[in-house]
Design a protein around this motif. Structure first.
Motif, PDB file in Angstrom:
ATOM      1  N   THR A  91      22.427  -3.512  -3.079  1.00 25.72           N
ATOM      2  CA  THR A  91      21.261  -3.002  -3.810  1.00 25.72           C
ATOM      3  C   THR A  91      21.756  -2.166  -4.982  1.00 25.72           C
ATOM      4  O   THR A  91      22.916  -1.754  -5.019  1.00 25.72           O
ATOM      5  N   THR A  92      20.869  -1.889  -5.962  1.00 24.15           N
ATOM      6  CA  THR A  92      21.250  -1.042  -7.107  1.00 24.15           C
ATOM      7  C   THR A  92      20.328   0.166  -7.227  1.00 24.15           C
ATOM      8  O   THR A  92      20.028   0.622  -8.327  1.00 24.15           O
ATOM      9  N   GLU A  93      19.866   0.702  -6.100  1.00 22.64           N
ATOM     10  CA  GLU A  93      19.072   1.931  -6.155  1.00 22.64           C
ATOM     11  C   GLU A  93      19.971   3.102  -6.527  1.00 22.64           C
ATOM     12  O   GLU A  93      21.159   3.116  -6.200  1.00 22.64           O
TER      13      GLU A  93
ATOM     14  N   TRP B 178      31.619  -1.170  -0.926  1.00 20.53           N
ATOM     15  CA  TRP B 178      30.293  -0.582  -0.671  1.00 20.53           C
ATOM     16  C   TRP B 178      29.199  -1.390  -1.362  1.00 20.53           C
ATOM     17  O   TRP B 178      28.149  -1.689  -0.766  1.00 20.53           O
ATOM     18  N   LEU B 179      29.446  -1.775  -2.617  1.00 20.68           N
ATOM     19  CA  LEU B 179      28.450  -2.565  -3.353  1.00 20.68           C
ATOM     20  C   LEU B 179      28.222  -3.915  -2.693  1.00 20.68           C
ATOM     21  O   LEU B 179      27.085  -4.405  -2.614  1.00 20.68           O
TER      22      LEU B 179
ATOM     23  N   ASP C 100      24.395 -10.784   7.905  1.00 27.14           N
ATOM     24  CA  ASP C 100      24.905  -9.412   7.896  1.00 27.14           C
ATOM     25  C   ASP C 100      25.577  -9.078   9.220  1.00 27.14           C
ATOM     26  O   ASP C 100      26.649  -8.460   9.255  1.00 27.14           O
TER      27      ASP C 100
ATOM     28  N   GLY D  91      27.161   6.289  -2.273  1.00 27.60           N
ATOM     29  CA  GLY D  91      28.361   5.491  -2.081  1.00 27.60           C
ATOM     30  C   GLY D  91      29.536   6.003  -2.879  1.00 27.60           C
ATOM     31  O   GLY D  91      30.672   6.009  -2.416  1.00 27.60           O
TER      32      GLY D  91
ATOM     33  N   ARG E 169      26.497 -14.388   0.508  1.00 27.17           N
ATOM     34  CA  ARG E 169      27.030 -13.812   1.758  1.00 27.17           C
ATOM     35  C   ARG E 169      28.063 -14.720   2.383  1.00 27.17           C
ATOM     36  O   ARG E 169      29.040 -14.256   2.964  1.00 27.17           O
TER      37      ARG E 169
ATOM     38  N   THR F 171      21.482   5.123  -3.467  1.00 24.47           N
ATOM     39  CA  THR F 171      22.541   4.390  -2.773  1.00 24.47           C
ATOM     40  C   THR F 171      23.835   4.428  -3.561  1.00 24.47           C
ATOM     41  O   THR F 171      24.916   4.634  -3.007  1.00 24.47           O
TER      42      THR F 171
ATOM     43  N   PHE G 186      28.546  -4.620   0.499  1.00 25.94           N
ATOM     44  CA  PHE G 186      27.867  -4.522   1.791  1.00 25.94           C
ATOM     45  C   PHE G 186      26.401  -4.126   1.640  1.00 25.94           C
ATOM     46  O   PHE G 186      25.552  -4.640   2.364  1.00 25.94           O
ATOM     47  N   THR G 187      26.107  -3.192   0.719  1.00 25.07           N
ATOM     48  CA  THR G 187      24.719  -2.758   0.610  1.00 25.07           C
ATOM     49  C   THR G 187      23.903  -3.737  -0.222  1.00 25.07           C
ATOM     50  O   THR G 187      22.739  -3.983   0.074  1.00 25.07           O
TER      51      THR G 187
END
Lengths: 89, 170, 109
Positions: free
Chosen positions: B29-31, B23-24, A62, B38, C66, B34, B26-27
């Motif tokens: 997650t699927t909360e 955004w998806l 990251d 976003g 990644r 969030t 980089f983060t």
């Protein structure tokens, strides 16, 4: 085998970074120093990713992602600054 | 509704989608919180900057959205070009006979994004280096120059990439 | 299992060889443009080869995804950085003589 490749990459990248730092210190003009810094930033990116794979830690990747995206903004600032100053460095 | 209004709304939606996908990524997650945060952040950013991200004079969707199949072909071509020209520059380092020269030529590509990709992919391969890009006029520094004529040099540098890029973007 | 490591080893050897040649070129060439070419041999080709080798060797799916994203962003950011540097050399005073001699050669620029 995998450990051999990973440690070999580590030593090669450290040697490349050292030689590029010598160029950065020797470089007669500002352009040569900027060229060396450009190479050095790519090597730093590769070292970050290599360390993330070696320790199996996602956090380093990251950090590498953000470093990759915002890395060249530093060059923009440096070149703008050098263009405005009259005396050569 | 006139065409300009429809085109502005379409550009706004495309910018929002692009920002939301970034955004998806980089983060990762699927909360629910969030996702909603976003979405609103990308809507706000798209509303402020869509006219800079996709300028008004981009004539059609063909100029912006790449053809996915030819995009993969283009990326494979770039990797092959990278190793080929790396080998040539490596040979030049050992023999020492380089012929550096600044050439300038024009490109036939129409959209801004395709021109930027062309100049970036010229810079990406070692041996050629884009110095300046004005509208359709490129100034390129070439390490292993073989011709004196500018147009022939341009054909030699870009023809391979440009042909593939023309099928990807207009 | 074995094939993966052999492919990674091939990319590692290719990348290291180009890196060593680039380091030699960084000291052998005299003007900043040629040094930038030799530098991009190390800064782009070596790093790209190492990234592909690491992609093959990556231990888990989170790291693999990644690295794929990183390769895509590296394809965008590496030329941008060296383009900024090259534009600085083009506009700086050290390259002024070179540009003047070129303007004498062809009038159209």
């Amino acid at each position: 085998m995998t450990n051999f490749i990973l440690s070999g990459m580590k030593y090669f990248l450290i040697v490349f970074a050292t030689i590029t730092t010598i160029r950065l210190l020797l470089g007669p003009s500002a352009s040569d120093r900027l060229v060396a810094m450009n190479v050095l930033s790519s090597i730093a990116l590769a070292l970050l990713i290599l360390w993330g794979v070696t320790t199996k830690n996602v956090l380093y990747l990251d950090v590498a992602l953000v470093y990759d995206i915002f890395g060249f903004l530093g060059f923009l600032a440096i070149t703008r600054f050098l263009k405005n100053t009259k005396d050569k460095l | 509704m006139n065409y300009e209004r429809i085109w502005a709304i379409l550009r706004f939606i495309l910018t929002t989608l692009f920002l939301f996908i970034i955004w998806l990524l980089f983060t990762a997650t699927t909360e629910t919180f969030t996702l909603i945060f976003g979405l609103f952040a990308s809507l706000l950013t798209a509303g402020l900057t869509y006219h800079i991200f996709l300028p008004k004079h981009q004539a059609s969707l063909n100029f912006i959205l790449p053809n996915p199949f030819y995009l993969i072909v283009f990326l494979a071509l770039m990797v092959i070009n990278l190793y080929k020209s790396s080998f040539q520059v490596a040979k030049a380092v050992f023999t020492g006979n380089t012929n550096p020269r600044i050439v300038h030529f024009r490109t036939r590509l129409k959209s801004d994004i395709a021109r930027t990709i062309l100049s970036n992919s010229i810079t990406f391969t070692p041996g050629t280096l884009t110095l300046d890009l004005n509208d359709d006029h490129l100034v390129v520094h070439w390490l292993l120059c073989s011709t004196i004529h500018n147009k022939a040099a341009g054909e030699k540098i870009k023809s391979n990439i440009e042909k593939s890029l023309k099928r990807t973007l207009k | 299992m074995m094939i993966k490591e052999v492919v990674a080893l091939i990319f590692f050897i290719i990348g290291s060889a180009f890196g060593i040649v680039g380091m030699i070129g960084l000291f052998r060439f005299k003007d900043p443009y040629s040094r930038l070419h030799a530098g991009s041999l190390c800064g782009t080709t070596t790093v790209f080869s190492y990234l592909i080798a690491l992609l093959i060797l990556s231990p888990s799916i989170a790291i693999t995804s990644r690295i794929v994203i990183l390769i895509i962003f590296f394809l965008i950011s590496a030329p941008t950085g060296s383009s900024i540097v090259s534009k600085f050399i083009w506009e700086s005073e050290e390259a002024e003589d070179q540009r003047r001699s070129m303007q004498k050669e062809d009038k159209s620029l």
